[in-house]
Motif scaffolding. Sequence first.
Motif, PDB file in Angstrom:
ATOM      1  N   THR A  24      46.054  41.159  32.501  1.00 54.96           N
ATOM      2  CA  THR A  24      45.127  42.222  32.849  1.00 54.96           C
ATOM      3  C   THR A  24      43.856  42.137  32.007  1.00 54.96           C
ATOM      4  O   THR A  24      43.871  41.662  30.876  1.00 54.96           O
ATOM      5  CB  THR A  24      45.769  43.607  32.643  1.00 54.96           C
ATOM      6  OG1 THR A  24      46.213  43.722  31.279  1.00 54.96           O
ATOM      7  CG2 THR A  24      46.952  43.800  33.571  1.00 54.96           C
ATOM      8  N   GLY A  26      40.526  44.617  30.750  1.00 53.90           N
ATOM      9  CA  GLY A  26      40.058  45.992  30.678  1.00 53.90           C
ATOM     10  C   GLY A  26      39.644  46.393  29.279  1.00 53.90           C
ATOM     11  O   GLY A  26      39.733  45.602  28.334  1.00 53.90           O
ATOM     12  N   ASN A  31      45.496  45.719  27.143  1.00 52.26           N
ATOM     13  CA  ASN A  31      45.254  44.665  28.125  1.00 52.26           C
ATOM     14  C   ASN A  31      45.439  43.292  27.492  1.00 52.26           C
ATOM     15  O   ASN A  31      45.293  43.112  26.279  1.00 52.26           O
ATOM     16  CB  ASN A  31      43.836  44.789  28.696  1.00 52.26           C
ATOM     17  CG  ASN A  31      43.701  45.952  29.656  1.00 52.26           C
ATOM     18  OD1 ASN A  31      44.114  45.880  30.801  1.00 52.26           O
ATOM     19  ND2 ASN A  31      43.111  47.045  29.182  1.00 52.26           N
ATOM     20  N   ASP A  32      45.728  42.300  28.330  1.00 60.80           N
ATOM     21  CA  ASP A  32      45.845  40.926  27.836  1.00 60.80           C
ATOM     22  C   ASP A  32      44.474  40.388  27.427  1.00 60.80           C
ATOM     23  O   ASP A  32      44.358  39.637  26.462  1.00 60.80           O
ATOM     24  CB  ASP A  32      46.450  40.025  28.915  1.00 60.80           C
ATOM     25  CG  ASP A  32      47.868  40.433  29.270  1.00 60.80           C
ATOM     26  OD1 ASP A  32      48.746  40.316  28.404  1.00 60.80           O
ATOM     27  OD2 ASP A  32      48.097  40.879  30.406  1.00 60.80           O
ATOM     28  N   GLU A  43      41.595  49.847  32.749  1.00 60.28           N
ATOM     29  CA  GLU A  43      42.338  48.756  33.391  1.00 60.28           C
ATOM     30  C   GLU A  43      41.467  48.302  34.548  1.00 60.28           C
ATOM     31  O   GLU A  43      41.490  48.886  35.621  1.00 60.28           O
ATOM     32  CB  GLU A  43      43.707  49.227  33.876  1.00 60.28           C
ATOM     33  CG  GLU A  43      44.647  49.617  32.743  1.00 60.28           C
ATOM     34  CD  GLU A  43      46.002  50.070  33.262  1.00 60.28           C
ATOM     35  OE1 GLU A  43      46.277  49.888  34.464  1.00 60.28           O
ATOM     36  OE2 GLU A  43      46.790  50.607  32.474  1.00 60.28           O
ATOM     37  N   VAL A  46      43.017  42.324  37.299  1.00 62.61           N
ATOM     38  CA  VAL A  46      44.172  41.524  36.913  1.00 62.61           C
ATOM     39  C   VAL A  46      43.996  40.132  37.503  1.00 62.61           C
ATOM     40  O   VAL A  46      43.490  39.968  38.616  1.00 62.61           O
ATOM     41  CB  VAL A  46      45.492  42.164  37.396  1.00 62.61           C
ATOM     42  CG1 VAL A  46      45.540  42.268  38.913  1.00 62.61           C
ATOM     43  CG2 VAL A  46      46.702  41.388  36.894  1.00 62.61           C
TER      44      VAL A  46
END
Length: 217
Positions: A24, A26, A31-32, A43, A46
């Motif tokens: 993801t 954001g 988030n990643d 967010e 993705v």
Amino acid sequence: MPKMIVSIDGVVIKEVALLKERMTLGRRPYNDIVIDNLAVSGEHAVVRLTTDGMELEDLGSTNGTYVNGKAIKQQKLRHGDAIDIGKCKIRFEDDGRTAFVPAAPVVAPRVAAPVAPVSAAPAAVAAQPAARPASIKVLTGPAAGREVPLTKPVTRVGKPGVAVAAISKVGNGYAVHHADGAGEATLNQRPFGGEPVPLKHGDEIELAGTRIVFTQV
């Protein structure tokens, strides 16, 4: 290995390797790929690994997600695509050699079981032990801390064009070999080449300056 290069006002702020099948993007810290900018939603989007490459999806963000100047809801990504999220510009890079191709299911043919004579003693059947779960964890570089379960028959890691290693499932264990690139690949500080080398828990792989540890417990 596919990656995203994030920049603001022409300055690169991070380079993120896409090591997971779902990541993801954001403003929120969970988030990643965290982009700390007010124009980015908590967010925002993705990115997923599909059967034919990487795909980007907007998650109903306030300011939208754009690929090559066009607003998108869901879009397959190609090498060199320019992604705009708020004031951030993201370049997607992938040479196409890391797309996930699911292994074809193996269907065993039905064979009638032989009927043993009444006088014959039952044969002992040794149970095949199940493979222990294994994973790799990135120790250095932009993706440091990322952990990837080895659930596929072959997992490729490294930097395309520089040094790429392939980790293959072999029986109940795993082996690694140098798959691509002129850069040196080492296992526990010793160079390895195109022939598979068995891996054991705690082994450390280094590719183009990025260290990765193999775990199987």
